[in-house]
Design a protein around this motif. Structure first.
Motif, mmCIF file in Angstrom:
data_model
loop_
_atom_site.group_PDB
_atom_site.id
_atom_site.type_symbol
_atom_site.label_atom_id
_atom_site.label_comp_id
_atom_site.label_asym_id
_atom_site.label_seq_id
_atom_site.Cartn_x
_atom_site.Cartn_y
_atom_site.Cartn_z
ATOM 1 N N ARG A 109 0.848 -1.392 0.065
ATOM 2 C CA ARG A 109 0.139 -0.083 0.080
ATOM 3 C C ARG A 109 0.891 1.219 0.057
ATOM 4 N N CYS A 110 0.783 1.920 -1.077
ATOM 5 C CA CYS A 110 1.362 3.425 -1.338
ATOM 6 C C CYS A 110 0.911 4.361 -0.010
ATOM 7 N N PRO A 111 2.033 4.931 0.745
ATOM 8 C CA PRO A 111 1.533 5.718 1.901
ATOM 9 C C PRO A 111 1.028 7.165 1.297
ATOM 10 N N HIS A 112 1.227 7.315 -0.049
ATOM 11 C CA HIS A 112 0.744 8.492 -0.480
ATOM 12 C C HIS A 112 -0.733 8.624 -0.696
ATOM 13 N N ALA A 113 -1.514 7.607 -1.502
ATOM 14 C CA ALA A 113 -2.624 7.763 -1.702
ATOM 15 C C ALA A 113 -3.199 6.151 -1.927
ATOM 16 N N GLY A 114 -2.769 5.195 -1.075
ATOM 17 C CA GLY A 114 -3.068 3.779 -1.173
ATOM 18 C C GLY A 114 -2.885 2.760 -2.263
ATOM 19 N N PRO A 153 -1.847 0.150 -4.954
ATOM 20 C CA PRO A 153 -0.984 -1.362 -4.566
ATOM 21 C C PRO A 153 0.422 -1.228 -5.124
ATOM 22 N N CYS A 159 5.514 3.679 -7.332
ATOM 23 C CA CYS A 159 3.905 3.240 -7.360
ATOM 24 C C CYS A 159 3.312 3.277 -8.401
ATOM 25 N N TRP A 214 0.536 3.906 -9.511
ATOM 26 C CA TRP A 214 -0.490 5.057 -9.761
ATOM 27 C C TRP A 214 0.279 6.200 -10.073
ATOM 28 N N HIS A 215 0.644 7.112 -9.094
ATOM 29 C CA HIS A 215 1.395 8.129 -9.488
ATOM 30 C C HIS A 215 2.655 8.158 -9.747
ATOM 31 N N TRP A 228 5.210 7.818 -7.692
ATOM 32 C CA TRP A 228 6.321 8.138 -6.880
ATOM 33 C C TRP A 228 7.386 7.237 -6.569
ATOM 34 N N GLU A 229 8.746 7.473 -6.253
ATOM 35 C CA GLU A 229 9.533 6.739 -6.099
ATOM 36 C C GLU A 229 9.985 6.336 -4.676
ATOM 37 N N ASP A 242 10.518 12.506 -0.353
ATOM 38 C CA ASP A 242 10.014 12.864 0.722
ATOM 39 C C ASP A 242 10.384 11.989 2.000
ATOM 40 N N ASP A 249 8.864 12.099 5.507
ATOM 41 C CA ASP A 249 7.396 12.118 5.979
ATOM 42 C C ASP A 249 6.559 11.125 5.349
ATOM 43 N N LEU A 250 7.125 10.242 4.436
ATOM 44 C CA LEU A 250 6.519 9.492 3.560
ATOM 45 C C LEU A 250 7.328 8.023 3.382
#
Lengths: 137, 371, 366
Positions: free
Chosen positions: A42-47, A49, A78, A80-81, A83-84, A95, A98-99
């Motif tokens: 689960r991606c901590p940004h927006a959930g 997979p 991720c 979805w978006h 993010w690495e 980030d 925080d992430l």
């Protein structure tokens, strides 16, 4: 806490991953240059997979117009978006403070040690000849 | 709210009163061309600022005759004395930059800058100026920067926010290199040479619509500067967005950070959050203050959203009409913030303002023999 | 910085109206059944023509899976969003979509240069939406795709489709060849207002021929994606300053896929400068922000993520809690998941408004 055998070491080659379910949790097991890491799916940004994302090298910061691949297979994007995240630490590259993807303790255990002690292996026949990836949860 | 004396006004607009006023500053060939082709009968006014429009000139600042800002004595009374200003930076928005002939544009820009030095800077020690450059031709622009850099009363290089290419584009980098080298800020000012429409759906019908569109141009130019790596390539460069508005900045900071996280591999030279880069290297002049006058809390909340009080620079934007009387400041700013807005941020942004004793190293050239 | 993702129990019942779902065609042959033979031939031989340099490919390549979520491709390898069964399984069912508003981008005529072909494509994609999406799946609603650059045909298509109440809006790309408030588009607004349908503005892939910014074309996708927001501001200003809402007082407009935190600042900016420039636009009888307050809705995706999440509440308060309609943009990469999109606490009332009630009011949904 229990020890869950999730894969034989040979099942996940360097640069590969495997999605497993442990106690109802989806967890991605990654082989980064021979070391194993376990991250929540689960991606901590927006959930998203996370484990359906692509394992990638790091495109290193440099001068404008310069493109350099480094640290092959150490990062995951991720799906979805995009993010690495660094697989070893679960931290977002952009980030890091925080992430962070939730990590699980993972170890490689030889079969002959495993057969001595308690473990959970729903889908595995543990044999003394092989080594296994074990998650504590 | 009134401003207290001693502030640094980072955006005022004196105007060259007429094209014949520039003729003494032009080389023979260009003087001849302007006269014989009747070019000197046109005032080079930018479409962005129709001279009689309300935004172009506050009624009580309008000269008895001539272009807004063209009466220098009135400017000194109305823009400087009236506000007790310590320094004011002149951004002469001359339309030469809209010409397609780069050589002509360059000659005229040089003439404007020489006119500025003689008619403005020599006459009032409070005045500082931008180097007007034909920014569509970086080669010419760099020549002009190198020609004038020694005169430290010029504190920045002036470009318009809308030209024929986004300003982060690599072809503009020689301008930034020269500016950074000489500790000149780069001032990107509202306005367009209209090489393309102000919006992505074509040409607005109205001036007010074109004027409003400036803020989106600033957003995209900042995104361009960040994306192309200008701030990595020129780490000490300061960029000033003039007459841009500022209340759109929170959305820019949030959105550009989010874009970066998803597209980082495309632009790997961006090595830290773009919002941080912008807060470090970009500044915004105060006017127009695009926030409701009757609800000062909205602007104060916007400052919190921006997360820095180092990013804004006091300005009146004289003689453009954005406020009435002397009500130039928003209400509710703390003393600490006011000190930054009125003085400290400008001194930090413009190192040349910190020179002790502002003496130009000789007069600037009054003709350009090379062209 | 970003707040940690709020863990939501999967048992929590979601019930949302998703104001932006993109159905896709399985292949170039998909629309063949919905167009005359002469145009089937044309499609095969000449294909689609839009104002960009590559055939069927974007000149700002996307970062993730050609612009889709990497996990949104059906198991048989079809395009993302092209399989209703998979869409149900991956999105409609687990995300509690009570109503999904279809925005059928792609081969649809909005960007097609051949005016007759464009008309045929729009008709075909509208029939396809009904036959293959709305009829088998009662949760979905269609949007009337129109050829906005050919207002006469656009009006004809609105009049053809509007009697079918499964169409709940008229879809226009904001990347027009003139600013959208200009009079050549007014027949479309008239037809939409008469039919009682809002206009849904969602960017198409190619432009109407103008660069994405007032200063020229972007280099990187980072910039191109960013410009979807600034482009919409220009559209907003045009619709307001041209007096569209004086002429069409019942017209409603929804901006889709542009985020929303930019709205307060542009309203303040328009108001401020309109005050001094009023004589230029005497047909406006009220400040610009009032027209925005009364006639515009904003789909939430891609939601902005303030460094301090609670700043988002300021923005929503300034726009109006009744003005936002939730959208996911499924199956595109910048998808907003309904469970994790809002990193601020919403009251039950606010949640109900944003996720359901505002959209139901806007689109007249049962």
């Amino acid at each position: 806490m229990a020890r869950h055998v999730v894969a034989a070491v040979g099942d996940i080659k360097p640069g590969e991953k495997k999605l497993v379910t442990v106690k109802g949790r989806e967890i991605g097991v990654f082989n980064v240059n021979g070391e194993f890491f376990a991250l929540a799916n689960r991606c901590p940004h927006a959930g998203g997979p996370m484990c359906e994302g692509y394992i990638v090298p790091l495109v290193a910061p440099g001068k404008p117009g310069e493109y350099k691949l480094t640290r092959n297979n150490e990062f995951i994007r991720c799906p979805w978006h995009g993010w690495e995240f660094e697989i070893r630490t679960g931290q977002s590259w952009c980030d890091p403070k925080d992430l962070k993807i939730r990590q699980f303790k993972v170890a490689v255990e030889p079969g002959q040690e495993l057969v001595k002690g308690p473990y959970v292996a729903e889908t595995f026949q543990v044999t003394v000849e092989a080594d296994y990836v074990v998650i504590d949860l | 709210m009134k401003v207290r004396p001693g502030a640094i006004d980072c955006d005022i607009h004196p105007a060259v009163p007429s094209t014949p006023a520039l003729l003494p500053y032009l080389p023979d060939y260009w003087r001849d061309q302007l006269v014989n082709r009747h070019i000197d009968r046109s005032p080079f006014v930018l479409t962005s600022y129709p001279p009689n429009s309300p935004l172009s000139c506050r009624p009580d600042w309008r000269p008895a005759s001539g272009l807004p800002g063209s009466d220098i004595d009135a400017l000194r009374r109305q823009a400087l004395d009236a506000f007790g200003t310590r320094y004011a930076i002149c951004n002469v928005l001359h339309g030469a930059v809209a010409l397609f002939n780069d050589d002509m544009a360059a000659a005229l820009c040089s003439a404007v800058n020489d006119w500025t030095a003689k008619e403005l800077l020599d006459r009032d020690a409070r005045l500082r100026a931008s180097i007007l450059v034909p920014f569509a031709s970086p080669e010419h622009a760099v020549k002009e920067i190198e020609r004038l850099a020694h005169d430290r009363r010029f504190v920045q290089v002036l470009m318009l926010v809308m030209g024929d290419a986004l300003l982060g584009n690599r072809r503009f980098w020689p301008i930034y290199k020269a500016a950074e080298k000489h500790q000149l800020a780069v001032c990107i000012h509202a306005g367009s040479t209209f090489r393309t429409s102000a919006t992505y759906s074509g040409w607005p019908s109205y001036h007010v619509e074109d004027y409003v569109a400036n803020s989106t141009a600033f957003e995209n130019v900042l995104v361009s500067l960040v994306a192309e790596g200008v701030f990595q390539q020129f780490p000490t460069l300061k960029v000033v967005c003039a007459e841009s508005g500022i209340t759109w900045l929170p959305t820019l900071l949030w959105r550009i950070n989010k874009e970066w996280r998803g597209t980082r591999a495309e632009v790997p030279w961006i090595d830290r959050p773009p919002a941080d880069i912008i807060r470090d290297q970009v500044r915004f002049t105060l006017q127009p203050l695009d926030a409701p006058k009757d609800d000062p809390d909205k602007f104060l909340r916007t400052l919190e959203h921006i997360g820095s009080d180092r990013v804004f620079l006091f300005s009146t934007d004289y003689p453009h009409w954005h406020f009435d009387g002397d009500d130039v400041l928003p209400d509710g700013l703390t003393e600490e913030t006011l000190q930054k807005l009125l003085n400290d941020n400008a001194l930090e942004t413009y190192p040349r303002l910190r020179d002790a004793g502002m003496i130009a190293a000789g007069k600037t050239h009054t003709s350009n023999e090379k062209i | 910085m970003n707040a940690p993702v709020l863990e939501k129990s999967l048992q929590q019942r979601l019930a949302i109206v998703d104001c932006d779902i993109h159905p896709d065609q399985k292949s170039p042959a998909t629309l063949a059944a919905y167009m005359p033979e002469r145009w089937r031939e044309h499609a095969k031989t000449f294909g689609l023509r839009s104002r960009q340099g590559l055939v069927g490919q974007l000149t700002h390549p996307r970062m993730m899976a050609n612009g889709r979520r990497a996990d949104s491709f059906p198991p048989d390898g079809s395009p993302a969003g092209s399989d209703l069964g998979f869409m149900r399984k991956q999105h409609l069912d687990p995300n509690g979509v009570e109503v999904g508003m279809l925005v059928a981008l792609g081969r649809n005529g909005m960007e097609e240069q051949n005016q007759d072909f464009a008309t045929v494509l729009a008709r075909a994609v509208n029939d396809w939406q009904i036959e293959e999406w709305v009829k088998p799946e009662p949760r979905l609603r269609a949007g009337i795709i129109v050829t906005q650059e050919n207002p006469q045909e656009a009006v004809a298509e609105i009049e053809r489709c509007a009697p079918n109440s499964s169409f709940r809006q008229v879809i226009i790309s904001p990347r027009t060849t003139e600013p959208l408030g200009r009079r050549r588009y007014w027949p479309i607004f008239e037809a939409a207002e008469r039919a009682g349908l809002p206009i849904g503005l969602h960017p198409a892939g190619a432009s109407g021929g103008f660069p994405s910014t007032g200063s020229g074309w972007p280099t990187y996708y980072l910039q191109e994606h960013y410009s979807f927001e600034t482009g919409m501001q220009g559209v907003l200003a045009s619709l307001v300053f041209e007096g569209v809402f004086e002429r069409f007082p019942k017209l409603r407009v929804c901006f889709i896929e542009s985020g929303f935190t930019w709205v307060p600042a542009v309203c303040w900016r328009m108001d401020k400068h309109w005050e001094r420039m009023r004589k230029e636009v005497p047909h406006l009888t009220r400040p610009p922000s009032e027209y925005v307050r009364e006639h515009f809705w904003f789909a939430t995706q891609p939601i902005e993520e303030p460094e301090h999440p609670h700043h988002l509440a300021d923005m929503i308060g300034w726009i109006g809690w009744d003005r936002l309609v939730f959208s996911t943009d499924y199956p595109h990469w910048d998808f907003d998941d309904p469970r994790y999109t809002f990193k601020i606490n919403l009251t039950e009332r606010q949640r109900a408004m944003i996720f359901r009630e505002n959209a139901k009011a806007l689109y007249g949904l049962q």
